[in-house]
Design a protein around this motif. Structure first.
Motif, mmCIF file in Angstrom:
data_model
loop_
_atom_site.group_PDB
_atom_site.id
_atom_site.type_symbol
_atom_site.label_atom_id
_atom_site.label_comp_id
_atom_site.label_asym_id
_atom_site.label_seq_id
_atom_site.Cartn_x
_atom_site.Cartn_y
_atom_site.Cartn_z
ATOM 1 N N VAL A 208 -9.234 141.709 73.176
ATOM 2 C CA VAL A 208 -9.706 143.016 72.719
ATOM 3 C C VAL A 208 -9.268 144.119 73.679
ATOM 4 N N LEU A 209 -9.302 143.829 74.989
ATOM 5 C CA LEU A 209 -8.965 144.849 75.984
ATOM 6 C C LEU A 209 -7.467 144.927 76.258
ATOM 7 N N ARG A 210 -6.674 144.048 75.658
ATOM 8 C CA ARG A 210 -5.238 144.071 75.910
ATOM 9 C C ARG A 210 -4.592 145.396 75.523
ATOM 10 N N PRO A 211 -4.965 146.024 74.365
ATOM 11 C CA PRO A 211 -4.349 147.329 74.060
ATOM 12 C C PRO A 211 -4.602 148.382 75.138
ATOM 13 N N LEU A 212 -5.788 148.329 75.772
ATOM 14 C CA LEU A 212 -6.067 149.284 76.850
ATOM 15 C C LEU A 212 -5.138 149.048 78.028
ATOM 16 N N HIS A 213 -4.888 147.754 78.341
ATOM 17 C CA HIS A 213 -3.959 147.447 79.430
ATOM 18 C C HIS A 213 -2.535 147.880 79.072
ATOM 19 N N ARG A 214 -2.173 147.774 77.793
ATOM 20 C CA ARG A 214 -0.841 148.223 77.373
ATOM 21 C C ARG A 214 -0.696 149.720 77.567
ATOM 22 N N ILE A 215 -1.746 150.479 77.202
ATOM 23 C CA ILE A 215 -1.710 151.926 77.411
ATOM 24 C C ILE A 215 -1.650 152.245 78.901
ATOM 25 N N GLU A 216 -2.416 151.487 79.694
ATOM 26 C CA GLU A 216 -2.401 151.693 81.149
ATOM 27 C C GLU A 216 -1.005 151.454 81.724
ATOM 28 N N ARG A 217 -0.370 150.345 81.322
ATOM 29 C CA ARG A 217 0.973 150.049 81.834
ATOM 30 C C ARG A 217 1.984 151.101 81.369
ATOM 31 N N ALA A 218 1.823 151.536 80.105
ATOM 32 C CA ALA A 218 2.754 152.550 79.594
ATOM 33 C C ALA A 218 2.667 153.840 80.397
ATOM 34 N N LEU A 219 1.472 154.197 80.866
ATOM 35 C CA LEU A 219 1.320 155.408 81.663
ATOM 36 C C LEU A 219 1.797 155.201 83.094
ATOM 37 N N GLU A 220 1.507 154.025 83.672
ATOM 38 C CA GLU A 220 1.899 153.778 85.055
ATOM 39 C C GLU A 220 3.409 153.649 85.214
ATOM 40 N N GLU A 221 4.094 153.145 84.194
ATOM 41 C CA GLU A 221 5.537 152.945 84.285
ATOM 42 C C GLU A 221 6.342 154.209 84.008
ATOM 43 N N ARG A 222 5.657 155.287 83.672
ATOM 44 C CA ARG A 222 6.371 156.512 83.352
ATOM 45 C C ARG A 222 6.869 157.206 84.614
ATOM 46 N N ALA A 223 7.971 157.915 84.445
ATOM 47 C CA ALA A 223 8.492 158.720 85.547
ATOM 48 C C ALA A 223 7.613 159.946 85.745
ATOM 49 N N MET A 224 7.604 160.465 86.948
ATOM 50 C CA MET A 224 6.814 161.645 87.250
ATOM 51 C C MET A 224 7.305 162.825 86.411
ATOM 52 N N GLY A 225 6.352 163.475 85.764
ATOM 53 C CA GLY A 225 6.693 164.620 84.924
ATOM 54 C C GLY A 225 6.969 164.280 83.476
ATOM 55 N N ASP A 226 6.936 162.967 83.130
ATOM 56 C CA ASP A 226 7.169 162.560 81.743
ATOM 57 C C ASP A 226 5.872 162.711 80.959
ATOM 58 N N LEU A 227 5.798 163.717 80.116
ATOM 59 C CA LEU A 227 4.597 163.988 79.319
ATOM 60 C C LEU A 227 4.860 163.806 77.828
ATOM 61 N N THR A 228 5.851 162.989 77.497
ATOM 62 C CA THR A 228 6.113 162.696 76.081
ATOM 63 C C THR A 228 4.985 161.843 75.525
ATOM 64 N N PRO A 229 4.729 161.907 74.210
ATOM 65 C CA PRO A 229 3.626 161.137 73.628
ATOM 66 C C PRO A 229 3.820 159.631 73.796
ATOM 67 N N ILE A 230 2.683 158.922 73.898
ATOM 68 C CA ILE A 230 2.709 157.458 73.955
ATOM 69 C C ILE A 230 3.089 156.932 72.578
ATOM 70 N N ASP A 231 4.123 156.098 72.529
ATOM 71 C CA ASP A 231 4.620 155.584 71.249
ATOM 72 C C ASP A 231 4.562 154.058 71.264
ATOM 73 N N ILE A 232 3.352 153.514 71.203
ATOM 74 C CA ILE A 232 3.158 152.066 71.130
ATOM 75 C C ILE A 232 2.156 151.780 70.016
ATOM 76 N N ASN A 233 2.312 150.618 69.400
ATOM 77 C CA ASN A 233 1.396 150.222 68.335
ATOM 78 C C ASN A 233 0.081 149.772 68.949
ATOM 79 N N THR A 234 -1.016 150.342 68.479
ATOM 80 C CA THR A 234 -2.344 149.982 68.967
ATOM 81 C C THR A 234 -3.268 149.741 67.775
ATOM 82 N N PRO A 235 -4.332 148.953 67.970
ATOM 83 C CA PRO A 235 -5.311 148.759 66.883
ATOM 84 C C PRO A 235 -6.018 150.066 66.539
#
Length: 487
Positions: A208-235
């Motif tokens: 159940v909490l895996r989508p939250l971790h996916r969002i967390e990783r997607a934000l942490e892996e971003r380059a500094m200053g990258d404010l493009t929308p998150i584009d991942i499939n979530t429940p």
């Protein structure tokens, strides 16, 4: 503009670890809630199983007790007007299947009295006696809890009639043993199911909490200053969180762009007067004539005034930009900021030879708005009108601010009789840094700020020609409707 708490500071690594340790765990809460629910269900199930096992044991052994009682009842008869009974051995053989239990019985006649059995066995059923109906009940006898079967019936012959009562009891040892065995097996099954369910909940919490971790990783892996929308499939359950984060990054991107624009505005507005001020200062330094030095110093004072006005305009623009981003519109009286602006600008306009007047007969003009922003809007419109009125010394000596009421809106007009604005330039005057005439002092930022304020209030602004000459800025604000806007 950025909004920062005065006590805000970045957390150190140790403080972040401590905060993480003290933070509540969503997974722990999820598992704890699941364990509590399963525990309650398991407790209710075990309680129901215990009651069911008791009833099942009683049902099984009551059948044996009923069979033995009926066998005894079949051997009751009248002989010489007296009740007699020949208790068959099969009755006790039936009850002997419960080897550890003891059997008690009593046969009596209401007319004749005690016939056989345990004479001190005085057991009465909890329900009123009904002829020929067997009753089962538990009652203590001889220091033990005993299960009794009780029946009463009439015996008649041509000469007499009597009422016979048969009481047959059996201790509950075998019943309790059977109920305990059934309960134990059932409880083992319930506990096993509960443990399996808890294990599935623990595994499910990770899924159940895996989508939250996916969002967390997607934000942490971003380059500094990258404010493009998150584009991942979530429940669906985390979709709104993703949308909220994207909206927040969109607002942050807008804030950064406005900050960049504000920095560019400040650099653009300050560079020219500072360069001019430096040139005037160098001119004053190099001139040896007292008259020329005095004139250069006068020019320096004027340039300092211009620079002060520019700094004030930039500060007001920063405050307005901040309020438009952070303050919600609230019910206000539109006349309050308009009146305040006219009072502030009246003396300054008079010093420049322009008469400023307010034409309004309304008592109250309620709208949804921000009073400070509207006051800055009026101040810029009036200053712009004064600036262009001074360019025409023959007619540009009056500015009129009108406020009128219509069915759905209030209309503000700032009317001047100055040089006017050509039609070809009316569409561009709201562009940042655009100036139609460079011979008239101005920054090119004030009307752009006016347009931002008007758009934020969902108002409408138009530029009209004043007859016979001049310009009229017309702004329409929607009325406040208390049955809709204040809900």
């Amino acid at each position: 503009m950025w909004q920062k708490s005065p006590n805000h500071r970045a957390l150190s690594e140790d403080e972040e670890k401590k905060a993480l340790e003290n933070a509540p765990s969503l997974r722990f809460r999820f598992i704890l809630a699941g364990v509590l629910v399963i525990g309650i269900i398991a407790g209710l199930a075990i309680n129901l199983i215990f009651d069911y096992s008791q009833k099942l044991a009683d049902l099984s052994y009551d059948r044996l007790l009923r069979s033995a009682l009926l066998q005894m009842d079949e051997n009751v008869g009248l002989m010489r007007n007296e009740v007699s009974i020949d208790i068959p051995w099969s009755a006790f053989a039936t009850l002997a299947q419960a080897e550890e239990d003891r059997v008690f019985y009593k046969v009596e006649s209401l007319e004749q009295g005690f016939i056989t059995g345990y004479q001190d066995l005085d057991s009465q059923p909890p329900q009123p006696p009904v002829l020929d109906q067997i009753q089962f009940y538990n009652q203590e006898y001889s220091g033990e809890m005993v299960r009794f079967a009780w029946v009463q019936r009439h015996i008649t012959d041509p000469e007499t009639a009597q009422t016979v009562r048969i009481i047959l009891g059996q201790t509950r040892l075998s019943r309790e043993e059977m109920a305990s065995a059934v309960t134990q097996k059932a409880v083992e099954v319930v506990v096993f199911i509960a443990l399996v369910a808890i294990t599935l909940i623990i595994i499910g919490s990770h899924l159940v909490l895996r989508p939250l971790h996916r969002i967390e990783r997607a934000l942490e892996e971003r380059a500094m200053g990258d404010l493009t929308p998150i584009d991942i499939n979530t429940p669906k359950e985390t979709h709104h969180l993703k949308v909220a984060i994207n909206h927040f990054m969109e607002r942050l991107q807008s804030n950064l762009e406005q900050l960049e624009n504000y920095t560019a505005d400040a650099a653009h507005q300050l560079r020219t007067p500072l360069a001019s001020l430096r040139a005037l200062a160098e001119n004053a330094r190099d001139n040896t004539s007292p008259e020329r030095q005095h004139q250069a110093l006068e020019n320096i004072v004027k340039q300092c005034d211009t620079l002060s006005q520019t700094v004030t305009l930039l500060l007001n623009q920063a405050v307005v930009s901040h309020r438009l981003q952070t303050h919600r519109l609230e019910p206000i009286d539109l006349l309050a900021p308009i009146t305040a602006s006219c009072r502030e600008q009246a003396v300054a306009a008079l010093h420049q030879g322009v008469l400023l007047s307010l034409d309004c007969d309304l008592k109250e003009t309620m709208i949804l708005g921000d009073a400070f922003s509207i006051q800055q809007m009026m101040q810029n419109l009036i200053e712009n009108a004064v600036r262009y009125s001074r360019a025409d010394v023959e007619r540009g000596t009056e500015i009129i601010v009108q406020v009128s009421e219509f069915e759905r809106f209030y209309r503000i007009k700032v009317i001047d009789y100055g040089v006017g604005i050509p039609d070809i330039e009316k569409e561009r005057v709201f562009e940042r840094f655009y100036r139609g005439r460079y011979d008239i002092a101005g920054s090119g930022v004030g009307l752009a700020m006016v347009k931002d304020i008007v758009d934020h209030h969902s108002a409408r602004i138009q530029i009209l020609d004043t007859e016979p000459k001049g310009t009229t800025f017309q702004v329409d604000f929607a009325k406040l409707r208390f049955n809709e806007d204040t809900v």
